[in-house]
Structures are given as C-alpha cells and as structure tokens.
Design a protein around this motif. Structure first.
Motif, PDB file in Angstrom:
ATOM      1  N   GLY A  26      -4.844  -8.560  -7.170  1.00 16.89           N
ATOM      2  CA  GLY A  26      -5.980  -7.665  -7.254  1.00 16.89           C
ATOM      3  C   GLY A  26      -5.751  -6.317  -6.594  1.00 16.89           C
ATOM      4  O   GLY A  26      -4.625  -5.936  -6.260  1.00 16.89           O
ATOM      5  N   LEU A  27      -6.855  -5.631  -6.367  1.00 15.30           N
ATOM      6  CA  LEU A  27      -6.892  -4.282  -5.802  1.00 15.30           C
ATOM      7  C   LEU A  27      -7.155  -4.367  -4.303  1.00 15.30           C
ATOM      8  O   LEU A  27      -7.932  -5.205  -3.849  1.00 15.30           O
ATOM      9  N   PHE A  52      -3.854   2.516  -0.094  1.00 18.36           N
ATOM     10  CA  PHE A  52      -4.278   2.337  -1.478  1.00 18.36           C
ATOM     11  C   PHE A  52      -3.204   1.541  -2.217  1.00 18.36           C
ATOM     12  O   PHE A  52      -2.039   1.945  -2.248  1.00 18.36           O
ATOM     13  N   LYS A  79     -10.873  -5.824  -0.722  1.00 19.94           N
ATOM     14  CA  LYS A  79     -10.001  -6.415  -1.727  1.00 19.94           C
ATOM     15  C   LYS A  79     -10.864  -7.049  -2.818  1.00 19.94           C
ATOM     16  O   LYS A  79     -11.917  -7.634  -2.527  1.00 19.94           O
ATOM     17  N   LEU A 123      -8.670  -9.454  -9.206  1.00 16.44           N
ATOM     18  CA  LEU A 123      -8.913  -9.022 -10.582  1.00 16.44           C
ATOM     19  C   LEU A 123      -8.481 -10.066 -11.607  1.00 16.44           C
ATOM     20  O   LEU A 123      -9.024 -10.103 -12.715  1.00 16.44           O
ATOM     21  N   TYR A 170       0.819  -1.208   0.000  1.00 17.58           N
ATOM     22  CA  TYR A 170       0.000   0.000   0.000  1.00 17.58           C
ATOM     23  C   TYR A 170       0.857   1.264   0.000  1.00 17.58           C
ATOM     24  O   TYR A 170       1.942   1.290   0.597  1.00 17.58           O
ATOM     25  N   GLY A 202      -2.358  -2.704  -4.055  1.00 14.69           N
ATOM     26  CA  GLY A 202      -2.750  -3.985  -4.612  1.00 14.69           C
ATOM     27  C   GLY A 202      -2.137  -5.116  -3.815  1.00 14.69           C
ATOM     28  O   GLY A 202      -1.432  -4.897  -2.825  1.00 14.69           O
TER      29      GLY A 202
END
Length: 240
Positions: A189-190, A136, A209, A212, A119, A138
């Motif tokens: 992912g995010l 913020f 989370k 993706l 992050y 992944g």
C-alpha cells in the motif's frame, strides 16, 4: 565525451561527499480501522477503530542535506474492534432470528505483521538543531498471525469464539462454515509521514498507511468481500 564523463564523476563525488548513511530504532502507537465492503461497494459498518503499536529498525541514506531514501523493518499490530450494535443487526438479518433480550456482543480482528516501507525523504532545516521532514512512498506487508474473535454475553454468561484468519473454514460452536474473514497474508500500500528531527538524532512523526491490495481471500459463487485497512500512527525514534 570526456567533458560529460568528468561532469558525471564530479556530480558523483559531490553526492558522495554529502551522503550520509545511518541506522536507528523507532517505536510508537497506531489507530487503525478495517473497511469491509460487499460486491456492490456497500460498507457493512462492522468495524470501528482499534489501538495498536509498532516498532523496528530504520536505515537511511541522504544524498544531500535535503533529499534521501529511508526504509524501515517494522513489527506492526493493527486491526479493528467490531461495532457491537451493527454486529447484532447483521446477525439478525443473516440468521433471520431474534437476538435474546439483554444479550451483548462484541469482537475484534487483529493482525500481527511485518512491514517494509520504502520512502523518499525530503528534509528542511528550521534551525541548526531542528529540521522538519516528509516521507513519501509505499510498503509491503506480511501478516504472520491473524485472529478474529467474537463474544456474546447473556445473564452473566460469556461465550467466545476465536478463528484463524487463514483457515478456509471455521467452526462457530454449532456447525462448520466458510470463513468470511479469510485473509491473504501478503499486502502492499501507500505510506506517508510528516515529522521533525532534533539534533539529527531524535525524530518524531505522524504517519498514515493504507493497504491498497485486496486483503480478503473470501469468495463464494463469484461473490467477494473487499477489505482494506487504514492506519494512523504516532512514533518516535533515534539515529545512532
């Protein structure tokens, strides 16, 4: 040239003076849900939310009082329970036969995985003792164990079948078939989180989370299932 070099050294010195490295621990619960779609993008509606948990270690490096980087190494258990009504409906369609009156069905899919989020952290002080923060970034994940389980109950008798998500084929009690839950171990992912810190030691946050990358490894005659996972979490932690 010398002025630019001196300026760069000055900035590095200031950042180093304000930098703070620390480690800690974190643990909490999560609510996750699998989304599975066919090749046309239609959600099969088989899954609903499931409660899980997570925990691990935290490492953080703050370049200043307001900005830094944070990473975590987490054990996470998540997945989904199966929608009982939709499960019976799907079986009726796929097997082209009637389900006995009074039969109830259920099931679940559970992932046990290691996750490594990274992050960017933004921190804002409210008082001398209280700050709010945002994370913020992944994550990468590795599912080291995964199981799908289905249960059928009729007249007080329960039958259950458990499949490994990484087996290409499964046995359903009568025959061997391609595993529709066949899953890839690696994912990414995010990840975001919002929370607060107390006395620069205790922190609590609400996170989200989403995987993706494509989770499903199932493919037959060009037909693929599309599987993703959403995970909401509430966790607390402590910096040493």
């Amino acid at each position: 040239m010398k002025k630019n070099l001196l300026l760069a050294l000055f900035i590095m010195a200031v950042c180093s003076a304000n930098a703070q490295f620390r480690i800690g621990v974190t643990a909490g619960g999560n609510v996750s849900k699998i989304t599975m779609e066919d090749g046309l993008g239609n959600n099969n509606g088989l899954y609903k939310s499931r409660i899980g948990f997570q925990g691990g270690v935290v490492a953080e490096y703050m370049f200043s009082d307001v900005f830094g980087l944070q990473t975590r190494l987490l054990y996470t258990q998540n997945g989904s329970n199966m929608n009982k009504e939709r499960l019976i409906e799907v079986l009726r369609i796929t097997n082209d036969e009637e389900i006995p009156e009074g039969m109830t069905m259920g099931g679940r899919t559970v992932y046990n995985q290691i996750q490594l989020p990274l992050y960017a952290k933004v921190k804002y002080p409210i008082t001398d003792e209280l700050s709010i923060y945002g994370l913020f970034g992944g994550f990468a994940g590795y599912i080291f164990d995964g199981k799908a389980k289905m249960e059928a109950k009729l007249n007080g008798v329960t039958q259950s079948y458990t499949w490994d998500l990484f087996d290409v084929q499964i046995f359903d009690g009568e025959s061997t078939a391609i595993n529709p839950y066949y899953t890839k171990r690696w994912n990414a992912g995010l990840a975001v989180e919002l929370g607060f810190e107390l006395s620069d030691k205790i922190f609590m946050g609400v996170g989200y989370k989403r995987i993706l990358t494509e989770m499903s490894a199932y493919s037959i005659a060009g037909y693929r299932l599309k599987t993703h996972l959403d995970d909401f979490s509430l966790s607390a932690g402590y910096f040493f």
